[in-house]
Design a protein around this motif. Sequence first.
Motif, PDB file in Angstrom:
ATOM      1  N   GLY A 376      52.036  38.415  37.584  1.00 27.99           N
ATOM      2  CA  GLY A 376      51.360  37.159  37.316  1.00 27.99           C
ATOM      3  C   GLY A 376      51.955  36.378  36.167  1.00 27.99           C
ATOM      4  O   GLY A 376      52.270  36.932  35.114  1.00 27.99           O
ATOM      5  N   ASP A 377      52.106  35.069  36.371  1.00 29.56           N
ATOM      6  CA  ASP A 377      52.575  34.183  35.306  1.00 29.56           C
ATOM      7  C   ASP A 377      51.413  33.611  34.497  1.00 29.56           C
ATOM      8  O   ASP A 377      51.609  32.823  33.578  1.00 29.56           O
ATOM      9  CB  ASP A 377      53.432  33.048  35.880  1.00 29.56           C
ATOM     10  CG  ASP A 377      52.704  32.232  36.936  1.00 29.56           C
ATOM     11  OD1 ASP A 377      51.605  32.637  37.368  1.00 29.56           O
ATOM     12  OD2 ASP A 377      53.238  31.184  37.348  1.00 29.56           O
ATOM     13  N   ASN A 378      50.201  33.993  34.878  1.00 29.90           N
ATOM     14  CA  ASN A 378      48.968  33.625  34.187  1.00 29.90           C
ATOM     15  C   ASN A 378      47.855  34.368  34.907  1.00 29.90           C
ATOM     16  O   ASN A 378      48.110  35.124  35.854  1.00 29.90           O
ATOM     17  CB  ASN A 378      48.714  32.110  34.201  1.00 29.90           C
ATOM     18  CG  ASN A 378      49.069  31.419  35.497  1.00 29.90           C
ATOM     19  OD1 ASN A 378      49.957  30.579  35.562  1.00 29.90           O
ATOM     20  ND2 ASN A 378      48.368  31.780  36.567  1.00 29.90           N
ATOM     21  N   GLY A 379      46.618  34.161  34.488  1.00 36.39           N
ATOM     22  CA  GLY A 379      45.515  34.773  35.200  1.00 36.39           C
ATOM     23  C   GLY A 379      45.316  34.166  36.569  1.00 36.39           C
ATOM     24  O   GLY A 379      45.983  33.208  36.972  1.00 36.39           O
ATOM     25  N   SER A 380      44.365  34.722  37.309  1.00 34.94           N
ATOM     26  CA  SER A 380      44.041  34.182  38.623  1.00 34.94           C
ATOM     27  C   SER A 380      43.548  32.747  38.493  1.00 34.94           C
ATOM     28  O   SER A 380      42.907  32.381  37.508  1.00 34.94           O
ATOM     29  CB  SER A 380      42.979  35.052  39.290  1.00 34.94           C
ATOM     30  OG  SER A 380      43.480  36.340  39.561  1.00 34.94           O
ATOM     31  N   SER A 381      43.827  31.937  39.513  1.00 37.23           N
ATOM     32  CA  SER A 381      43.590  30.496  39.419  1.00 37.23           C
ATOM     33  C   SER A 381      42.208  30.106  39.926  1.00 37.23           C
ATOM     34  O   SER A 381      41.842  30.406  41.071  1.00 37.23           O
ATOM     35  CB  SER A 381      44.649  29.741  40.222  1.00 37.23           C
ATOM     36  OG  SER A 381      44.338  28.362  40.252  1.00 37.23           O
ATOM     37  N   ALA A 382      41.470  29.394  39.068  1.00 34.36           N
ATOM     38  CA  ALA A 382      40.166  28.839  39.447  1.00 34.36           C
ATOM     39  C   ALA A 382      40.275  27.403  39.916  1.00 34.36           C
ATOM     40  O   ALA A 382      39.259  26.723  40.094  1.00 34.36           O
ATOM     41  CB  ALA A 382      39.216  28.905  38.250  1.00 34.36           C
ATOM     42  N   GLU A 383      41.501  26.931  40.161  1.00 42.12           N
ATOM     43  CA  GLU A 383      41.703  25.522  40.503  1.00 42.12           C
ATOM     44  C   GLU A 383      41.174  25.175  41.889  1.00 42.12           C
ATOM     45  O   GLU A 383      41.038  24.000  42.230  1.00 42.12           O
ATOM     46  CB  GLU A 383      43.190  25.181  40.386  1.00 42.12           C
ATOM     47  CG  GLU A 383      43.678  25.234  38.947  1.00 42.12           C
ATOM     48  CD  GLU A 383      45.188  25.380  38.833  1.00 42.12           C
ATOM     49  OE1 GLU A 383      45.819  24.473  38.274  1.00 42.12           O
ATOM     50  OE2 GLU A 383      45.726  26.410  39.305  1.00 42.12           O
ATOM     51  N   GLY A 384      40.864  26.180  42.691  1.00 50.06           N
ATOM     52  CA  GLY A 384      40.233  25.920  43.976  1.00 50.06           C
ATOM     53  C   GLY A 384      38.771  25.550  43.856  1.00 50.06           C
ATOM     54  O   GLY A 384      38.156  25.110  44.827  1.00 50.06           O
ATOM     55  N   GLN A 385      38.215  25.779  42.665  1.00 46.56           N
ATOM     56  CA  GLN A 385      36.835  25.385  42.348  1.00 46.56           C
ATOM     57  C   GLN A 385      35.852  25.937  43.370  1.00 46.56           C
ATOM     58  O   GLN A 385      35.558  27.130  43.368  1.00 46.56           O
ATOM     59  CB  GLN A 385      36.765  23.870  42.166  1.00 46.56           C
ATOM     60  CG  GLN A 385      37.630  23.410  41.007  1.00 46.56           C
ATOM     61  CD  GLN A 385      37.653  21.921  40.787  1.00 46.56           C
ATOM     62  OE1 GLN A 385      37.051  21.144  41.511  1.00 46.56           O
ATOM     63  NE2 GLN A 385      38.365  21.475  39.758  1.00 46.56           N
ATOM     64  N   GLN A 386      35.343  25.147  44.289  1.00 45.49           N
ATOM     65  CA  GLN A 386      34.334  25.637  45.242  1.00 45.49           C
ATOM     66  C   GLN A 386      34.944  26.283  46.478  1.00 45.49           C
ATOM     67  O   GLN A 386      34.228  26.700  47.387  1.00 45.49           O
ATOM     68  CB  GLN A 386      33.446  24.468  45.688  1.00 45.49           C
ATOM     69  CG  GLN A 386      34.189  23.386  46.453  1.00 45.49           C
ATOM     70  CD  GLN A 386      33.283  22.271  46.946  1.00 45.49           C
ATOM     71  OE1 GLN A 386      32.064  22.426  46.984  1.00 45.49           O
ATOM     72  NE2 GLN A 386      33.877  21.152  47.326  1.00 45.49           N
ATOM     73  N   GLY A 387      36.272  26.430  46.501  1.00 45.55           N
ATOM     74  CA  GLY A 387      36.967  26.888  47.694  1.00 45.55           C
ATOM     75  C   GLY A 387      37.348  25.696  48.538  1.00 45.55           C
ATOM     76  O   GLY A 387      36.552  24.763  48.688  1.00 45.55           O
ATOM     77  N   SER A 388      38.574  25.690  49.073  1.00 46.06           N
ATOM     78  CA  SER A 388      39.049  24.458  49.695  1.00 46.06           C
ATOM     79  C   SER A 388      40.026  24.734  50.822  1.00 46.06           C
ATOM     80  O   SER A 388      40.782  25.706  50.791  1.00 46.06           O
ATOM     81  CB  SER A 388      39.731  23.586  48.636  1.00 46.06           C
ATOM     82  OG  SER A 388      40.197  22.378  49.193  1.00 46.06           O
ATOM     83  N   ILE A 389      40.030  23.819  51.803  1.00 39.35           N
ATOM     84  CA  ILE A 389      41.035  23.862  52.868  1.00 39.35           C
ATOM     85  C   ILE A 389      42.219  22.961  52.533  1.00 39.35           C
ATOM     86  O   ILE A 389      43.228  22.970  53.238  1.00 39.35           O
ATOM     87  CB  ILE A 389      40.440  23.448  54.226  1.00 39.35           C
ATOM     88  CG1 ILE A 389      39.880  22.033  54.177  1.00 39.35           C
ATOM     89  CG2 ILE A 389      39.388  24.453  54.661  1.00 39.35           C
ATOM     90  CD1 ILE A 389      39.451  21.488  55.525  1.00 39.35           C
ATOM     91  N   SER A 390      42.111  22.188  51.448  1.00 36.10           N
ATOM     92  CA  SER A 390      43.201  21.321  51.008  1.00 36.10           C
ATOM     93  C   SER A 390      43.243  21.387  49.485  1.00 36.10           C
ATOM     94  O   SER A 390      42.445  20.763  48.790  1.00 36.10           O
ATOM     95  CB  SER A 390      42.989  19.884  51.481  1.00 36.10           C
ATOM     96  OG  SER A 390      44.105  19.076  51.153  1.00 36.10           O
ATOM     97  N   GLU A 391      44.179  22.175  48.984  1.00 34.62           N
ATOM     98  CA  GLU A 391      44.163  22.578  47.582  1.00 34.62           C
ATOM     99  C   GLU A 391      44.118  21.415  46.592  1.00 34.62           C
ATOM    100  O   GLU A 391      43.444  21.481  45.562  1.00 34.62           O
ATOM    101  CB  GLU A 391      45.396  23.449  47.302  1.00 34.62           C
ATOM    102  CG  GLU A 391      45.424  24.003  45.905  1.00 34.62           C
ATOM    103  CD  GLU A 391      46.782  24.571  45.551  1.00 34.62           C
ATOM    104  OE1 GLU A 391      46.899  25.103  44.447  1.00 34.62           O
ATOM    105  OE2 GLU A 391      47.710  24.462  46.366  1.00 34.62           O
ATOM    106  N   LEU A 392      44.826  20.320  46.884  1.00 35.92           N
ATOM    107  CA  LEU A 392      44.918  19.247  45.904  1.00 35.92           C
ATOM    108  C   LEU A 392      43.697  18.322  45.883  1.00 35.92           C
ATOM    109  O   LEU A 392      43.673  17.353  45.127  1.00 35.92           O
ATOM    110  CB  LEU A 392      46.199  18.436  46.095  1.00 35.92           C
ATOM    111  CG  LEU A 392      47.335  18.896  45.151  1.00 35.92           C
ATOM    112  CD1 LEU A 392      47.791  20.301  45.480  1.00 35.92           C
ATOM    113  CD2 LEU A 392      48.495  17.922  45.153  1.00 35.92           C
ATOM    114  N   LEU A 393      42.694  18.612  46.693  1.00 34.98           N
ATOM    115  CA  LEU A 393      41.426  17.899  46.544  1.00 34.98           C
ATOM    116  C   LEU A 393      40.924  18.027  45.115  1.00 34.98           C
ATOM    117  O   LEU A 393      40.514  17.045  44.485  1.00 34.98           O
ATOM    118  CB  LEU A 393      40.378  18.469  47.501  1.00 34.98           C
ATOM    119  CG  LEU A 393      40.368  17.957  48.934  1.00 34.98           C
ATOM    120  CD1 LEU A 393      39.461  18.825  49.800  1.00 34.98           C
ATOM    121  CD2 LEU A 393      39.914  16.506  48.996  1.00 34.98           C
TER     122      LEU A 393
END
Length: 792
Positions: A376-393
Amino acid sequence: MQRRFFPALMITLVLGTHTGVSIAADPAPVPDDGSVLPFPPPPSASIAGQTLQESTMIRRAAPNHLPADAPNILIILLDDVGFGLADTYGGPIHTPTLSRIANAGISYNAFHTTAICSPTRAALLTGRNHQRVGSGTIAERAVDWDGYTGEIPRTSATLAKVLGDYGYATAAFGKWHNTPATQTTAMGPFTLWPTGEGIGFDYFYGFLAGETSQWEPRLVENFNPIEPPHDARYHLSEDLAGQTITWLRKHRAFAPDKPFFVYWAPGAGHGPHHIFKEWADKYQGQFDHGWDQLRERTFAQQQALGWIPAATQLTPRAESMPAWESIPESERPFQRRLMEVFAGFVEHVDTQAGKVIDELERLGVRDNTIVFYVFGDNGSSAEGQQGSISELLAQNQIPNTMAQQRAALDQLGGLDALGGPKVDNIYHAGWAWAGDTPFQHTKLIASHFGGTRNPLAVSWPARIQPDRTPRPQFHHVNDIAPTIYDILHIQPPRVVDGFAQDPIDGTSMAYTFADAKAPGRKLTQYFDNNGSRGLYQDGWYACTFGPLTPWLTVSPGLATWDANQDPWELYNLKTDFSQAANLAAQEPQRLEAMKTLFLEQAQENQVFPIGAGIWLRLHPEDRIKTPYTRWQFDSTTTRMPEFTAPGLGRESNHVSIDASLGPDASGVLYALGGASGGLALYLDRGVLVYEYNMMIIERYTVRSQEKLPAGPHRIEVDTTIAKPGAPAEVVLSVDGQEVARTTVKRTVPAAFTASETLDVGTDLGSPVSLDYFDRRPFTFDGTIDSVKVVLK
């Protein structure tokens, strides 16, 4: 950042008025001790007389500046995977290759990264702190303060540059993410590409951006774009393993006397989480009880293995992080499947790393190859927030509901579509938090170890005895380069290519190789990312969370944040492995002293202004972008990265196309973006079609009523957008006559994708429209003379 040149290497030409050109006094000779690189060429051993009969030719010996037993070096760096994921160390995901390296060598449970992609990679490759090398944030968010330019300076030579000068063959595979986004076109400049003179690898095969589709990646080989096959069994991680094996075999054939340095950074498990269904199905049902229980189960296994101290406390979930129990029952199958896909994705990439290790054994070089496996280059990513089918939302801060996402997903095949090429899925932030067990928080948080602590396994059969006792010494990703220099007896050079070098910030870890209980030698290390920051000092850690909450679409108070008002915490890591007991109230003097030391470190390392990484969140108009407002393209214009292309989906613009059509003309006239979001103008059996793919959850499509007849035509698209994210009025005209119009109810404010491109006459990579998905790249069957774009 001031660039310092080495004056002894400068040659001055003096123009005389009567004597012509004279050369100043000879410069000082370049030393041969490695303090100045590259090394001077060896002197000739031949004797040149006036004639051949009086001369003797003796071929000079090739210089060798390395120890006779210099090892091969392999660095494996996975992406966005946290401390609590690998079953090697108690997590839920099977990682046979990581276990293989750990069982054959040693592991570190107090190894740290920078909490984010580009900065970690820059620190790893240079041995310096990330802001010292201009990498305080990711390449796409670069701003013009010295610590945040996104440009690794020539004053901090990379491992590839130094080892190459010493005689290593060097190659990098996979994700790069250390070239400024506006320097990634076919016109360069190429200095900061992996094989550019500023970086120094001999060979590169991978992608330049922070992420890409695993099914249709935007690949580059050295400086040349590469298109993967349209093959249902193609996957990027497998391709990277295969390409590495091919390179290793060529190395054996052409340069077996040279040791090699391979940097293998595949990009998994960064979003989008793409993997074959059978790999995801391995984990079916394993996450049914949610992230809270997963975290408890992982914690117990970590303790049972002795991976964490027995007295470690499991830290609580942040109040703003949803509990699993808060997820409606109707939504849980979606959330579970997202985690199953991610787990299969990570096991798959670890398995591909194993193929590279297998090849080292087949070639007979494994024994003298030191492997650094950074999980890992950092911790696990929370950038998906609520979970997503299109990551950059989430990256675009576009409001959406689970109902919208599920409706769109149902049109693509339901849950079975997750992990496939028609979506760019990423899991819920709760899974990321569970993946960072036992620590608080996630990627992007530099204050707490959920964002910065990652397992490291090191194996070197010739020199390191296997020992499963965890190394507890506090270390950092900037320590890998000086460790390599140490074992090779290389003194970091003072000058490289004429540039005086910045100091090395890292500390060699070689002293821990034979002694798990050796006292730690790294006494101080600062952390900073997006204003989340901390300072380690001799067993103590002071930190503050900062302004950004990555699992929330909008961080409260971001616009009015004042770094001087941040509350700080204090932890005694000698007794508190997981940062569970805040001692700020009990040790106010120590805390104040450490806050002062942080500011000293920050000033020395170009951290100021604190929080520079969030500037573009507050001032998106200052984003890194092309300076142009008008362009002229034709069918030779392909693979233009979105960050350098016209903002066709976010700004008012006018596009004019001169093209010649055959009967029932078909194919893409231009496309920007990919399956997860983008826009395209194309012809389908003579009908003109415009589609705006609003990050999968909405699609706006309009068609001409009549077919366009064969012959030359001027096709125009006029788009009006009042401000970023606002609705768009789109009007299509042919030969001056309007043929269709539509209203796009909302537009993308920043970017459709991280690595997709603008293509004229085709849609390379992931296709924007489902209408031609099975016909991709849907190359236009007529002739495009010109495409003119003007921003209005």
